[in-house]
Design an enzyme around this catalytic site. Structure first.
Site, PDB file in Angstrom:
ATOM      1  N   GLU A  39      22.697  65.890 -12.614  1.00 50.00           N
ATOM      2  CA  GLU A  39      21.638  65.004 -12.120  1.00 50.00           C
ATOM      3  C   GLU A  39      20.415  65.814 -11.683  1.00 50.00           C
ATOM      4  O   GLU A  39      20.542  66.846 -11.044  1.00 50.00           O
ATOM      5  CB  GLU A  39      22.188  64.206 -10.932  1.00 50.00           C
ATOM      6  CG  GLU A  39      21.248  63.191 -10.326  1.00 50.00           C
ATOM      7  CD  GLU A  39      21.925  62.364  -9.237  1.00 50.00           C
ATOM      8  OE1 GLU A  39      21.311  61.385  -8.775  1.00 50.00           O
ATOM      9  OE2 GLU A  39      23.070  62.695  -8.857  1.00 50.00           O
ATOM     10  N   LYS A 151      18.680  55.628 -13.219  1.00 49.92           N
ATOM     11  CA  LYS A 151      19.829  55.344 -12.351  1.00 49.92           C
ATOM     12  C   LYS A 151      19.707  53.952 -11.737  1.00 49.92           C
ATOM     13  O   LYS A 151      18.658  53.587 -11.201  1.00 49.92           O
ATOM     14  CB  LYS A 151      19.873  56.419 -11.258  1.00 49.92           C
ATOM     15  CG  LYS A 151      21.079  56.399 -10.335  1.00 49.92           C
ATOM     16  CD  LYS A 151      20.970  57.597  -9.389  1.00 49.92           C
ATOM     17  CE  LYS A 151      22.158  57.744  -8.469  1.00 49.92           C
ATOM     18  NZ  LYS A 151      22.020  58.951  -7.600  1.00 49.92           N
ATOM     19  N   CYS A 187      25.740  59.497 -11.502  1.00 53.30           N
ATOM     20  CA  CYS A 187      26.376  59.629 -10.192  1.00 53.30           C
ATOM     21  C   CYS A 187      26.776  58.303  -9.549  1.00 53.30           C
ATOM     22  O   CYS A 187      27.821  57.753  -9.840  1.00 53.30           O
ATOM     23  CB  CYS A 187      25.462  60.437  -9.259  1.00 53.30           C
ATOM     24  SG  CYS A 187      26.375  61.253  -7.905  1.00 53.30           S
TER      25      CYS A 187
END
Length: 580
Positions: A39, A151, A187
Site C-alpha cells: 500500500e 481504496k 488493506c
C-alpha cells in the site's frame, strides 16, 4: 506472481520509484508476470496530511507516469506492476453515502480539508468543486498507467485517520495477467465485510491480491491469516497478502507477506522485518494450488524485539542520522536500549555515557562499562557531581527538587553531546514508567528524539533482555547485557538506598493493573471486581491520570502492543475526571 515486500520512506518519491524498478527487475528475473507492491508504495505510508497538498499529489502522479516509462525502457514493459500511490478525485458526492469504517460522526458536522486555488485549507466544509485525495492501487504495464483502484474502506480508529484525509472509492478492480483474472483490493477492504471483496466471486477471479500497510502489533499476524482465509473462501480463490516492512515514525511494518488458499492453507510466506521477494506460481485452472517457500513463525519475544530494532533503525536512517547517544546507568532499561541500538545500527555507532553522581553505586558504573564493551559502543564517563554543586550554589534545592536536578543535568549533558557531535538522543524509558509518570521530565530517561521501549512494559523489558542474551548464547556469541543488570533491583539512584518499589507496586502487579486500565479501558469498579487490592488500584489510577502531561512531551517510539501511548490513546491533559 511476486509479492515485493519493500521498505519505503514517506515523501521519497524518487527513492521509492527506484526501489520499484529494482524489485521488478528481480521479479522478472525469476519469471514473474505480476509484481505486487504494498500500500502507498510510491509515496510511503502513512502520508497523513501530505495527501492534502496538491503539490505532493502532482509530484506523485508525475513520478508514477515516469516510472511506467522507465519500466518499459528497462525491458520490463510486459510485466504487470501493481503499486500503491496517492490519487485524487472530484468531491462530487457526499462522503456519507460512501463506504467507510470506524466512524459514527454525523456527516453534516464533519469538517474536511478542501482546496481553494490549489491551496489546502483545513477545517472548511467540503466545497462542491474540491478535489480530494484517494488511496490507490495502480497497474503499470506497457509504459503507461493501465488501471487504477481507489481504496473503499477508510479506517478511522487506533493509529489510522484515513477517513478524514481520503475520499473512498466505489468501483471494483479486476485485471488480466497472462490470461488470468486477478482481483485487487487495499488493506482495510478485506477487514470489512461486504464491499469490493463480496463482488469478486461474480467476476470469477483466479486470485485476489491485497496491497497492505498493516502496522505490527503483538499477535496480529495470526489475525491477518485468519482474515485472509475468510476472504479466500469468499472469492473461492487464493489470496496474496503483500505487506509493507520497515519503521516509519512510531509505526513498525513487519512484512510477513503470505499466500493463503481458499481452504485456509498457507501456500507461501515471507519472513518478518526484512525486505523480501516472495515468488509464487498460480496453478492452472482445475489444478491443485501450488506451494511456495514458507518460514516458521517467530517466538513472541523475538518478534517484539525485532519490531523495536526495526523501528529504531528506520527512524535513525530515514531521518539522516548515523549514530545515537544515550545515558548508561547500569540498569536494565538503558542496557536493553543500548543492545537494541547496537543491533539496529551497529555498536560502533552507539555512544553510551555514564553520568555518575555521588549516589551512584560502584556496580552500576561497572555494569555500564561492561555493557559498552560487550556491544562495542563508544563509552564515556561524565561525572555530574560538580555540575550539580554549581546549580546548588545558586538554588539550594532539597528533597524531590534536588533529586530531579541530578536527573535533568544528565539530560542536559546528552543534549549537549548531541548538538556538538550530531548523534540522535534516544530515551530508555519503558511503558510502565511512562504510564505512571515515574520518570523525571527532561531527564536522561525521557529526553531525546526516539524511545525504543516506549510501548514495552517493565516486565517485558526483562523478558526481552533474557531473550536477547539467550539468542546470543545459541549463536555462540557473548550476551550483550550483563547478568547483574537483569537481576539487580531497579533504582534511579537519586538518593541513598533508593529502589523503584519504594513508591511503586511490584512491577508484575503494576503491569497487570496497567494493562487492564490502559489497554482494556477497565475502570476502578472493574479492577476491584477482578480482585486487585483497593490501595494498589487507587494508587496506580492516580499516577496514570496525573501523568498525561508528561506523556504528551515524551519522544515517539515504536508501537508494538494493541494500544500504545500516542496515536492510539488520546486523553485530555486538563481533566477533573477521576474513576469513582
Amino acid at each position: 506472481m511476486a509479492a515485493a515486500q519493500v521498505d519505503t520512506c514517506v515523501g521519497d518519491l524518487e527513492g521509492n520509484a527506484r526501489a520499484v524498478l529494482e524489485w521488478t527487475r528481480r521479479a522478472a528475473d525469476e519469471g514473474a508476470h505480476l509484481v505486487v507492491f504494498p500500500e502507498m508504495t510510491l509515496t510511503g505510508y502513512p502520508i497523513e496530511d501530505l495527501a492534502l497538498r496538491a503539490s505532493f499529489r502532482r509530484a506523485a502522479q508525475a513520478t508514477l507516469e515516469r516510472l511506467a516509462v522507465e519500466l518499459a525502457d528497462a525491458g520490463l514493459g510486459e510485466v504487470a506492476v501493481l503499486v500503491g500511490s496517492v490519487g485524487e478525485r472530484p468531491a462530487d458526492r457526499r462522503r456519507e453515502d460512501s463506504p467507510q469504517s470506524g466512524t459514527t460522526e454525523h456527516p453534516d458536522r464533519r469538517l474536511v480539508a478542501s482546496e481553494v486555488a490549489g491551496d489546502v485549507v483545513a477545517g472548511r466544509p467540503e466545497a462542491a468543486d474540491a478535489v480530494r485525495p484517494t488511496n490507490d492501487a495502480v497497474l503499470l504495464r506497457g509504459g503507461r498507467v493501465e488501471a487504477r483502484y481507489s481504496k473503499h474502506h477508510l479506517p478511522n480508529y487506533g493509529v489510522f485517520d484515513e477517513f478524514r484525509i481520503f475520499a473512498p472509492g466505489d468501483e471494483i478492480c479486476v485485471v488480466d495477467v497472462a490470461g488470468r483474472r486477478v482481483g485487487v483490493v487495499i488493506c482495510e477492504d478485506i477487514w470489512q465485510d461486504g464491499g469490493p471483496v463480496s463482488l469478486m466471486d461474480e467476476n470469477e477471479v483466479a486470485a485476489l491480491v491485497v496491497l497492505n500497510g498493516s502496522p505490527f502489533e503483538e499477535g496480529k499476524g495470526h489475525v491477518r491469516a485468519q482474515l485472509a482465509a475468510r476472504r479466500a473462501a469468499e472469492v473461492d480463490a487464493p489470496v496474496v497478502y503483500v505487506n509493507l516492512v520497515g519503521g516509519q515514525d512510531d509505526l513498525v511494518f513487519d512484512g510477513g507477506s503470505f499466500v493463503v488458499d481458499r481452504d485456509g492453507t498457507e501456500l507461501a510466506g515471507a519472513p518478518q522485518f526484512v525486505e523480501h521477494l516472495l515468488v509464487w506460481d498460480l496453478a492452472d485452472e482445475g489444478e491443485p494450488s501450488r506451494r511456495g517457500a514458507r518460514v516458521p513463525p517467530l517466538d513472541a519475544d523475538e518478534e517484539t524485539y525485532r519490531a523495536v530494532v526495526t523501528g529504531l533503525r528506520g527512524y535513525v536512517r530515514k531521518n539522516g542520522f548515523r549514530s545515537v547517544v544515550l545515558g548508561l546507568s547500569g540498569g536494565i532499561d538503558s542496557a536493553l536500549t543500548a543492545a537494541i541500538a547496537a543491533d539496529a545500527i551497529a555498536g560502533e555507532n552507539v555512544v553510551g555515557v555514564s553520568m555518575p553522581s555521588s549516589f551512584s553505586s560502584t556496580h552500576s558504573k561497572d555494569d555500564a562499562e561492561d555493557l559498552a564493551r560487550r556491544i562495542g559502543a563508544d563509552y564515556r564517563v561524565q561525572p555530574i557531581a560538580s555540575i550539580v554543586d554549581a546549580y546548588q550554589e545558586q538554588l539550594a534545592l532539597d528533597g524531590v527538587a534536588e533529586e530531579n536536578l541530578q536527573a535533568r543535568v544528565r539530560g542536559v549533558i546528552l543534549m549537549a553531546i548531541s548538538n556538538r557531535e550530531g548523534h540522535l538522543v534516544i530515551a530508555p524509558g519503558n511503558k510502565s514508567e511512562l504510564a505512571t509518570g515515574y520518570a523525571t521530565i527532561y531527564d536522561a530517561g525521557s529526553i531525546g528524539g526516539f524511545a525504543p521501549l516506549k510501548d514495552v512494559d517493565k516486565s517485558r523489558v526483562w523478558a526481552l533482555a533474557r531473550w536477547r542474551n539467550n539468542h546470543a548464547v545459541d549463536r555462540g556469541e557473548i550476551p550483550p547485557i550483563p547478568e547483574s543488570s537483569i537481576t539487580k533491583p531497579p533504582s534511579a539512584e537519586l538518593r541513598p538506598g533508593q529502589l523503584d518499589q519504594d513508591s511503586l507496586p511490584p512491577y508484575d502487579l503494576l503491569d497487570e493493573v496497567l494493562d487492564a486500565y490502559v489497554e482494556h479501558a477497565e475502570g476502578r469498579a472493574e479492577l476491584l471486581e477482578r480482585g486487585f487490592d483497593e490501595a494498589v488500584v487507587d494508587r496506580v489510577l492516580q499516577l496514570v491520570d496525573r501523568a498525561e502531561w508528561k506523556r504528551r512531551q515524551y519522544p515517539m517510539g515504536p508501537k508494538v502492543t494493541a494500544l500504545a501511548f500516542g496515536r492510539d490513546r488520546r486523553l485530555p491533559v486538563t481533566s477533573r475526571w477521576r474513576e469513582p
